[in-house]
Design a protein around this motif. Structure first.
Motif, short mmCIF file in Angstrom:
data_model
loop_
_atom_site.label_atom_id
_atom_site.label_comp_id
_atom_site.label_asym_id
_atom_site.label_seq_id
_atom_site.Cartn_x
_atom_site.Cartn_y
_atom_site.Cartn_z
N GLY A 1 4.87 21.18 8.72
CA GLY A 1 3.88 21.90 7.66
C GLY A 1 4.33 23.33 7.62
N SER A 2 5.25 23.70 8.28
CA SER A 2 5.46 25.27 8.14
C SER A 2 6.93 25.56 7.52
CB SER A 2 5.23 25.90 9.72
OG SER A 2 6.41 25.27 10.43
N GLY A 3 7.49 24.74 6.94
CA GLY A 3 8.91 25.01 6.61
C GLY A 3 9.00 24.79 4.94
N LYS A 4 10.18 24.67 4.35
CA LYS A 4 10.56 24.39 3.28
C LYS A 4 10.74 22.90 2.56
CE LYS A 4 12.97 28.92 3.10
NZ LYS A 4 14.19 29.65 3.20
N LEU A 5 10.58 22.08 3.44
CA LEU A 5 10.55 20.40 3.36
C LEU A 5 9.48 20.07 4.01
CD1 LEU A 5 12.50 18.20 2.52
CD2 LEU A 5 13.16 18.19 4.86
N GLU A 6 8.72 19.12 3.34
CA GLU A 6 7.80 18.18 3.80
C GLU A 6 8.26 16.95 3.77
OE1 GLU A 6 3.12 18.97 3.58
OE2 GLU A 6 3.92 18.02 1.68
N LEU A 7 8.29 16.33 5.04
CA LEU A 7 8.54 14.77 5.10
C LEU A 7 7.27 13.97 5.57
CD1 LEU A 7 10.96 12.77 5.19
CD2 LEU A 7 11.11 13.16 7.56
N LEU A 8 6.84 12.81 4.40
CA LEU A 8 5.70 12.24 4.80
C LEU A 8 5.92 10.79 5.19
CD1 LEU A 8 3.70 13.57 2.07
CD2 LEU A 8 3.45 14.42 4.29
N GLU A 9 5.11 10.07 5.90
CA GLU A 9 5.44 8.45 6.03
C GLU A 9 4.37 7.95 5.20
OE1 GLU A 9 4.79 5.31 9.54
OE2 GLU A 9 6.51 6.38 9.48
N GLY A 10 4.64 7.18 4.28
CA GLY A 10 3.28 6.58 3.64
C GLY A 10 3.24 5.05 3.89
N THR A 11 1.96 4.73 3.73
CA THR A 11 1.71 3.28 3.75
C THR A 11 0.80 2.80 2.73
OG1 THR A 11 1.78 3.24 6.13
CG2 THR A 11 0.59 1.48 5.34
N LEU A 12 1.26 1.81 1.93
CA LEU A 12 0.33 1.33 0.80
C LEU A 12 0.23 -0.06 0.97
CD1 LEU A 12 2.29 2.27 -2.40
CD2 LEU A 12 0.01 2.62 -1.84
N VAL B 1 3.33 2.53 -6.44
CA VAL B 1 2.57 1.44 -6.73
C VAL B 1 3.35 0.02 -5.61
CG1 VAL B 1 1.57 -0.50 -7.97
CG2 VAL B 1 2.04 1.86 -8.82
N ASN B 2 2.40 -0.61 -4.81
CA ASN B 2 2.64 -1.81 -4.11
C ASN B 2 2.27 -2.83 -4.86
OD1 ASN B 2 3.29 -3.79 -2.47
ND2 ASN B 2 1.94 -2.99 -0.68
N PRO B 3 3.19 -3.50 -5.54
CA PRO B 3 3.11 -4.63 -6.35
C PRO B 3 3.00 -5.91 -5.73
CG PRO B 3 5.30 -4.18 -6.77
CD PRO B 3 4.67 -3.10 -5.58
N THR B 4 2.90 -5.94 -4.31
CA THR B 4 3.15 -7.37 -3.63
C THR B 4 1.80 -7.63 -2.75
OG1 THR B 4 3.88 -6.17 -1.51
CG2 THR B 4 5.76 -6.70 -3.34
N GLU B 5 2.04 -8.69 -2.14
CA GLU B 5 1.07 -9.00 -1.33
C GLU B 5 0.99 -8.67 0.30
OE1 GLU B 5 -0.31 -13.03 -1.92
OE2 GLU B 5 -0.14 -12.93 -4.20
N ARG B 6 1.85 -7.86 0.54
CA ARG B 6 2.01 -7.30 1.93
C ARG B 6 2.30 -5.88 1.74
NH1 ARG B 6 8.46 -8.58 2.73
NH2 ARG B 6 8.67 -6.65 3.69
N ARG B 7 1.97 -5.34 3.03
CA ARG B 7 2.08 -3.64 3.15
C ARG B 7 3.47 -3.06 2.84
NH1 ARG B 7 -0.59 -2.01 8.79
NH2 ARG B 7 -2.31 -2.29 7.34
N THR B 8 3.72 -2.14 2.29
CA THR B 8 4.70 -1.22 2.28
C THR B 8 4.75 -0.11 2.95
OG1 THR B 8 5.28 -2.28 -0.13
CG2 THR B 8 6.04 -0.38 0.49
N VAL B 9 5.70 0.35 3.66
CA VAL B 9 5.79 1.39 4.51
C VAL B 9 7.11 2.41 3.77
CG1 VAL B 9 6.15 2.76 6.59
CG2 VAL B 9 4.82 0.54 6.37
N PHE B 10 6.79 3.64 3.56
CA PHE B 10 8.12 4.34 2.99
C PHE B 10 8.15 5.72 3.58
CE2 PHE B 10 4.24 4.89 0.36
CZ PHE B 10 3.91 6.03 0.05
#
Length: 179
Positions: free
Chosen positions: A96-107, A161-170
């Protein structure tokens, strides 16, 4: 701590509580409760506040300043933001202190990253780790499978958007950080 940080940023900008409320479209009472730590703000509330304060969303959370050339973010120390409705959550993998942010998302199944597409001044690259992800950018729709990625200019209104019936991780990389 997010409330304290919001108050600091608001004060640094010479903005009143009422002024922030007016600019965000939120009530002064809600912002006051967030600043005093009496309520946990939703992801959408944090986005509105960050946009008006002109800071990346995750900068609303205190970050330790790096004390060396390398910063390790331990799994159990990741900053997390979730929707109050439980459909989306993000963990920050970068410090969180640099020029790039990397996030792991769960939908969760059928969920979206936001109610409607939104924009911010960055570039993004999203990669699907598991599941399927629909990336809406303007009027275009991109269906991604596990292992697929999509790069785009975040100034175009977009959402996931997660258009499915199972969790998506990205994973999503954002530069400069403005999420």
């Amino acid at each position: 701590m997010v409330g304290i940080r919001i108050r600091e940023l608001r004060s640094d900008r010479g903005m009143t509580l009422t002024g922030l409320a007016r600019s965000t479209g939120l009530s002064a009472g809600l912002i006051s409760q967030v600043e005093r730590g009496l309520t946990d703000p939703s992801l959408e509330t944090l986005r509105r506040i960050a946009r008006v304060l002109d800071v990346p969303l995750f900068s609303l959370f205190r970050d330790a300043e790096p004390d060396s050339d390398a910063v390790v973010v331990r799994r159990d120390r990741r900053m997390q933001v979730s929707s109050p409705h439980g459909g989306i959550s993000y963990q920050r993998l970068s410090p969180g202190s640099g020029k790039l942010e990397l996030l792991e998302g769960t939908l969760e199944p059928g969920a979206a990253s936001s109610a409607k597409p939104w924009s911010h001044p960055s570039e993004e690259c999203v990669t699907v780790l598991s599941g399927q992800l629909l990336v809406e950018i303007g009027s275009a729709r991109h269906d991604l499978e596990t292992g697929d990625s999509c790069y785009f200019d975040s100034r175009s209104p977009h959402r996931y958007v997660n258009p499915t019936e199972r969790r998506t991780v990205f994973l999503v990389a954002i530069t400069p950080p403005s999420f």
